[in-house]
Design a protein around this motif. Structure first.
Motif, PDB file in Angstrom:
ATOM      1  N   SER A 133      32.565  39.458  45.638  1.00  0.00           N
ATOM      2  CA  SER A 133      32.949  39.854  44.286  1.00  0.00           C
ATOM      3  C   SER A 133      34.233  39.186  43.798  1.00  0.00           C
ATOM      4  CB  SER A 133      33.128  41.378  44.209  1.00  0.00           C
ATOM      5  OG  SER A 133      34.153  41.800  45.100  1.00  0.00           O
ATOM      6  N   ASN A 134      34.883  38.386  44.621  1.00  0.00           N
ATOM      7  CA  ASN A 134      36.186  37.821  44.250  1.00  0.00           C
ATOM      8  C   ASN A 134      36.272  36.354  44.636  1.00  0.00           C
ATOM      9  OD1 ASN A 134      36.619  40.741  45.526  1.00  0.00           O
ATOM     10  ND2 ASN A 134      37.951  40.559  43.741  1.00  0.00           N
ATOM     11  N   ILE A 135      37.338  35.708  44.137  1.00  0.00           N
ATOM     12  CA  ILE A 135      37.677  34.365  44.592  1.00  0.00           C
ATOM     13  C   ILE A 135      38.280  34.482  45.988  1.00  0.00           C
ATOM     14  CG2 ILE A 135      39.024  32.280  44.129  1.00  0.00           C
ATOM     15  CD1 ILE A 135      39.077  33.045  41.198  1.00  0.00           C
ATOM     16  N   ARG A 136      37.820  33.640  46.898  1.00  0.00           N
ATOM     17  CA  ARG A 136      38.314  33.662  48.285  1.00  0.00           C
ATOM     18  C   ARG A 136      39.219  32.483  48.604  1.00  0.00           C
ATOM     19  NH1 ARG A 136      37.327  38.423  51.289  1.00  0.00           N
ATOM     20  NH2 ARG A 136      35.756  39.513  50.076  1.00  0.00           N
ATOM     21  N   GLY A 137      39.075  31.375  47.907  1.00  0.00           N
ATOM     22  CA  GLY A 137      39.898  30.219  48.228  1.00  0.00           C
ATOM     23  C   GLY A 137      39.773  29.121  47.202  1.00  0.00           C
TER      24      GLY A 137
END
Length: 430
Positions: A133-137
């Protein structure tokens, strides 16, 4: 029982008073208005233990509440003002030379568990890693060649969208951020003026069973379309606590304000041996003459004078990049030596555009051949080329007068020639 008024009571009382004395009440006795005795007004204070009677109506909508007020008070209820929207933790503003966007539940400086990062550009390439659900890198590369890897939890990574690398003078025309509940950033996408596009979405955005009603597409201003910086926070949980991007505002110009060339000492570099090009010749046979003979040689030819700076990635405003006076372009030092000369770097008197120019060189020479000589005159000029590495400082100036600078590595290619010369070969009589 009959109705009595204050007048009838007063007259009856007067008659009773005057009767024992054989007198009658005067005919002109007027009624005396009743007076309120304020000393008999009593103020009642409710007991501290007073409990009002509460009539519970249960949940009512706005229309039902208005109807209830009308029945109880006989007045209409004023329309309810809409509640103000809660402000999310998002900022889109003009910050100097930038159009800045920043969004997320953990902004820079808000938590020691979510350290901040800032990557200077302009950005040449970008690669995002997305989680559920999110930006990881993010893997970013600036046009200065600096690579930055802001990596989160790889175990939660969604299939990577790949690397996007900007082409020369390619600009972003649309940038959309996927914003969800709790100020989450679920992904982003953009398009460029070269017809290319890129999208980095979290896993649930691509799930066919996902309900997208809770996600908002926020199309943020892109200004010039050049990404100057990317920032945000990366939390210890492996996800981004916030995501920010700074676009350069609309530009008025891009200029080179300083250049450092390799191979120059005290702003001088030897040119080396040039290439000699013969452009005309004449023969004068004076072997049978006892006096000197002369002949004119008129010639012309075209040569190329050019200067260019090549970098891995560049942008232009108005189709050109101007070199400011404080940043110098190498030129040939004119000297009497024609076999070789020097390249020099000195400040110019005015701003210069990197161009390629065709220069026509012409000259008229007088060939003087002594008596009893055989003479050959040849006109020629020598060209020199320069190819060196450099570091150039670029300055992008916005229409509001704000400047943003960066340094790029590249190469300088130059070409120039010296003035024509006449070479005379003399042969004695046998």
């Amino acid at each position: 029982m009959g109705r009595f008024t204050s007048t009838s009571i007063t007259c009856s009382l007067a008659a009773a008073l005057f009767a024992p004395f054989g007198l009658s009440a005067p005919a002109n006795v007027q009624a005396i208005e009743a007076r309120q005795d304020i000393s008999n007004i009593v103020t009642i204070t409710p007991s501290p233990t007073f409990t009002p009677e509460v009539v519970k109506h249960g949940p009512l909508d706005e229309a039902a509440i208005a109807d209830l007020v009308q029945k109880l008070t006989g007045t209409s209820l004023k329309a309810r003002e809409p509640e103000p929207q809660l402000q999310t933790r998002q900022f889109t503003s003009t910050n100097g030379a930038f159009l800045s966007y920043l969004h997320g539940p953990n902004l820079p400086g808000s938590s020691p568990d979510c350290p901040e990062f800032l990557v200077d550009g302009p950005i040449q390439s970008i690669e995002a890693s997305m989680g559920s659900s999110n930006i990881r890198g993010l893997k970013l590369k600036s046009i200065a060649g600096v690579e930055t890897d802001v990596t989160g939890d790889p175990n939660e990574a969604n299939p990577a969208p790949g690397v996007f690398e900007f082409g020369a003078n390619e600009r972003i025309t649309e940038f959309i951020v996927k914003e969800g509940s709790f100020n989450q950033v679920h992904g982003f996408s953009f398009k460029t003026d070269a017809g290319n596009s890129y999208q980095a979405f979290s896993r649930f955005l691509t799930d066919p069973e996902f309900d997208p009603s809770g996600v908002k597409d926020n199309s943020i201003p892109v200004g010039s379309g050049i990404i100057a910086r990317i920032q945000g926070t990366q939390c210890n949980t492996g996800i981004f606590g916030s995501f920010g991007i700074d676009f350069l505002d609309d530009l008025a110009s891009i200029q080179i304000t300083n250049i450092t060339y390799s191979g120059f000492t005290n702003n001088i570099a030897p040119s080396g041996a040039g290439s000699t090009l013969s452009v005309g010749s004449v023969i004068l046979d004076n072997r049978n003459s006892s006096i000197q003979q002369s002949m004119a040689l008129t010639t012309s030819d075209a040569t190329t004078k050019s200067s260019s700076i090549t970098t891995t990635l560049s942008w232009k405003v108005g189709g050109s990049v101007t070199v400011k006076t404080e940043a110098s372009i190498p030129f040939l030092a004119k000297s009497e030596v024609t076999a070789s000369t020097n390249w020099e770097v000195n400040p110019s008197s005015s701003d210069t555009e990197l161009t390629q120019t065709t220069v026509t060189r012409s000259a008229t020479f007088t060939l003087a051949c002594p008596a009893r000589k055989f003479c050959v005159g040849a006109a020629s000029f020598t060209t020199f080329k320069l190819d060196v590495n450099l570091e150039a400082t670029f300055s992008a100036v916005t229409k509001s007068g704000q400047a943003y600078n960066w340094v790029q590595k590249g190469t300088f290619k130059g070409s120039d020639s010296l003035a024509m010369k006449l070479t005379i070969d003399e042969v004695d009589s046998a």
